[in-house]
Each structure stands twice: as structure tokens, then as C-alpha cells.
Write a protein that holds these residues in place. Structure first.
Motif, PDB file in Angstrom:
ATOM      1  N   TYR A  41      30.339  30.489  97.241  1.00 10.85           N
ATOM      2  CA  TYR A  41      30.526  31.772  96.735  1.00 10.85           C
ATOM      3  C   TYR A  41      30.505  32.925  98.052  1.00 10.85           C
ATOM      4  O   TYR A  41      30.742  34.176  97.964  1.00 10.85           O
ATOM      5  CB  TYR A  41      29.714  32.316  95.594  1.00 10.85           C
ATOM      6  N   ALA A  42      30.474  32.262  99.236  1.00  9.74           N
ATOM      7  CA  ALA A  42      30.364  33.025 100.543  1.00  9.74           C
ATOM      8  C   ALA A  42      31.819  33.272 100.956  1.00  9.74           C
ATOM      9  O   ALA A  42      32.277  32.253 100.744  1.00  9.74           O
ATOM     10  CB  ALA A  42      29.580  32.450 101.581  1.00  9.74           C
ATOM     11  N   THR A  49      25.073  32.775 103.975  1.00  8.51           N
ATOM     12  CA  THR A  49      24.416  32.957 102.825  1.00  8.51           C
ATOM     13  C   THR A  49      23.297  34.009 103.003  1.00  8.51           C
ATOM     14  O   THR A  49      22.640  34.460 102.245  1.00  8.51           O
ATOM     15  CB  THR A  49      24.264  31.692 102.034  1.00  8.51           C
ATOM     16  N   PRO A  66      27.315  36.582  97.971  1.00  8.99           N
ATOM     17  CA  PRO A  66      27.372  35.248  97.158  1.00  8.99           C
ATOM     18  C   PRO A  66      26.624  35.210  96.086  1.00  8.99           C
ATOM     19  O   PRO A  66      27.269  34.610  95.215  1.00  8.99           O
ATOM     20  CB  PRO A  66      27.076  34.449  98.373  1.00  8.99           C
TER      21      PRO A  66
END
Ligand code: SAM
Length: 245
Positions: A41-42, A49, A66
Motif C-alpha cells: 500500500y506504499a 513504509t 500506507p
């Protein structure tokens, strides 16, 4: 019960979840454990992160973006989830909390790393900080596993019929009594006679007394809240007399 774990190191869960009671519980559909890689999700090209702490100081802090994106994605699918942030600064994890969590349907556990997570995550989500003890781990993954394990074994059907969570340490507020198995004697050390007697009443009494003895010796703090009857109190008075002399 559904567990969702947010982590930078999902592979850390592979071994523990593929063995013994947890593996069996997963295979039988009694628990479901999904690990979500926060790094996915970065958004930048290096998939960052963590970053330096504002105000300076040692170490890195887990970035809020993230974590937020990952948590939002997970919660979209887990509307009733209770969300736990692993943290040495949290409320202490103990058997009563495990029993409380075992009544939930969905549990999301966020694993911190480095110096921890950006504090704003707690402003954005209703996180409960939970610590597994007064020591500092390198990351929240072992703490998440401790919680998954302790909670899962309290769920109906997870322990086999030969195993029971009812008679154990903390279940009745005391530490468990000593256990023995064959042989009856090993290198001159014999199993207590009463356990071979077949007299269930006497075995029960002996176990209660030994549980009290062990608790007095190792964790006297538990006796302040354990439910005790007059026989227990009398026995504890005798034991205290023994230890005083
Ligand atoms: C090195 S620790 C961070 C410690 C933090 N700087 C502090 O002093 O409170 C990294 C991560 O490990 C996890 N962790 C460490 N000790 C823990 C404990 N006793 N219980 C639960 N999680 C723990 C947390 O997720 C934490 O964010």
C-alpha cells in the motif's frame, strides 16, 4: 473467527500458522487468518513504509499513509472488526482479554516495527493499543501471533476433546496444578501417590491445593482476585505459616 493482520513481514506467520492446533483450526474453517503486506500500500516507487521522526532522534517511524490505505481496505471487508495496535505502551494482554476477544467475530491486528507507527493512526481509527508484556520486541508480529493463538484456543471446537481450556492456569484465577505422565518413577522421582489412587475426589482436592501452593509461590498477586472458599483460605494460611518459618 476472522483475523486480519497488517504487517511488513507476512512470511513470519507462515510457520506458526501451518502447524499443530492453529493449522487444524484453519483447515476446519474455525478460524481464518489473512496477512496483509503493508508495503503493497506504499505509493512511491521505492515502496517506502517508514521515515525519519519529526523532531529528530534515533530510528524510523512507520508512515501513516500506507497503514491508512491498508487498514481502510481491510475494514471495507470487516465492518464489525475490533482493531488492535500491538504496542509496548498498550493495555496488557492477559487471559481475560483473550476471552473477551474470543467473543468477537472479526479482529484486525496491526504490527508495528522500528520506533512504532505515526501517532496520527490512532486519531484516524479506533485502535486499542495492546501489549503482551513489559518488554520491547523488534516488531508486533510475535505479539500478533500470541494473541491469535491465545484467542483461537478459546473458540469452540479448536481444542480437541482431550484438550481443555477450562482447567488451566488463569481460567479460575489460579496457576495450574503440577502434571505428570508415565513412567511412575523416573531416576528415583516418583509421581505423587494420590494421582495413582483412582480416587477422583482426593485427586481434585490435591490439585486444588497444589494450584493454590504454586500460585502463592509464583504469583501471589493472583490470589487477591481469585475466587476462594473457606477451605482455600485455611490452606493458604497453613502454607503461609510454612513459608514464614
Ligand atoms: C521496537 S518496538 C517500538 C518501541 C517503541 N519505540 C517504544 O519505546 O514504545 C517496534 C514494534 O514492536 C511491537 N512491540 C514491541 N514490544 C511489544 C510488546 N511488548 N507488546 C506488543 N507489541 C510490541 C510494536 O508494534 C512496536 O511498534
Amino acid at each position: 473467527m476472522k483475523f486480519d493482520i497488517l504487517t511488513l513481514f507476512p512470511a513470519m506467520f507462515d510457520g506458526p500458522l501451518s502447524q499443530s492446533i492453529l493449522r487444524r483450526a484453519i483447515e476446519r474453517g474455525l478460524i481464518q487468518v489473512r496477512c496483509h503486506a503493508i508495503r503493497d500500500y506504499a505509493y512511491d516507487k521505492h515502496r517506502t513504509t517508514d521515515d525519519y521522526p519529526y523532531g529528530g532522534g534515533a530510528g524510523m517511524v512507520m508512515k501513516v499513509e500506507p497503514l491508512t490505505a491498508c487498514l481502510e481496505q481491510v475494514l471495507a471487508d470487516r465492518p464489525r472488526a475490533r482493531i488492535i495496535l500491538t504496542s509496548p505502551r498498550g493495555r496488557r494482554f492477559y487471559q481475560a482479554l483473550a476471552a473477551e476477544l474470543a467473543t468477537e467475530e472479526e479482529l484486525v491486528i496491526v504490527c508495528g516495527r522500528y520506533e512504532g507507527v505515526d501517532e496520527r493512526l490512532k486519531e484516524l481509527f479506533p485502535l486499542e493499543e495492546v501489549s503482551i508484556g513489559d518488554f520491547v520486541l523488534t516488531g508486533g508480529e510475535p505479539a500478533a501471533l500470541v494473541m491469535v493463538d491465545a484467542v483461537s484456543r478459546l473458540l469452540p471446537g479448536v481444542l480437541g476433546c482431550g484438550e481443555s481450556a477450562e482447567d488451566e492456569s488463569f481460567a479460575a484465577g489460579l496457576l495450574e496444578y503440577p502434571q505428570y505422565t508415565r513412567p511412575e518413577t523416573f531416576r528415583g522421582h516418583a509421581v505423587p501417590e494420590v494421582l495413582l489412587s483412582g480416587n477422583h475426589g482426593e485427586v481434585g482436592k490435591w490439585r486444588r491445593r497444589e494450584a493454590l501452593r504454586r500460585t502463592l509461590l509464583m504469583r501471589p498477586d493472583l490470589l487477591e482476585t481469585a475466587p476462594l472458599d473457606k477451605h482455600d483460605r485455611e490452606w493458604l494460611r497453613r502454607l503461609s505459616g510454612e513459608t514464614d518459618t
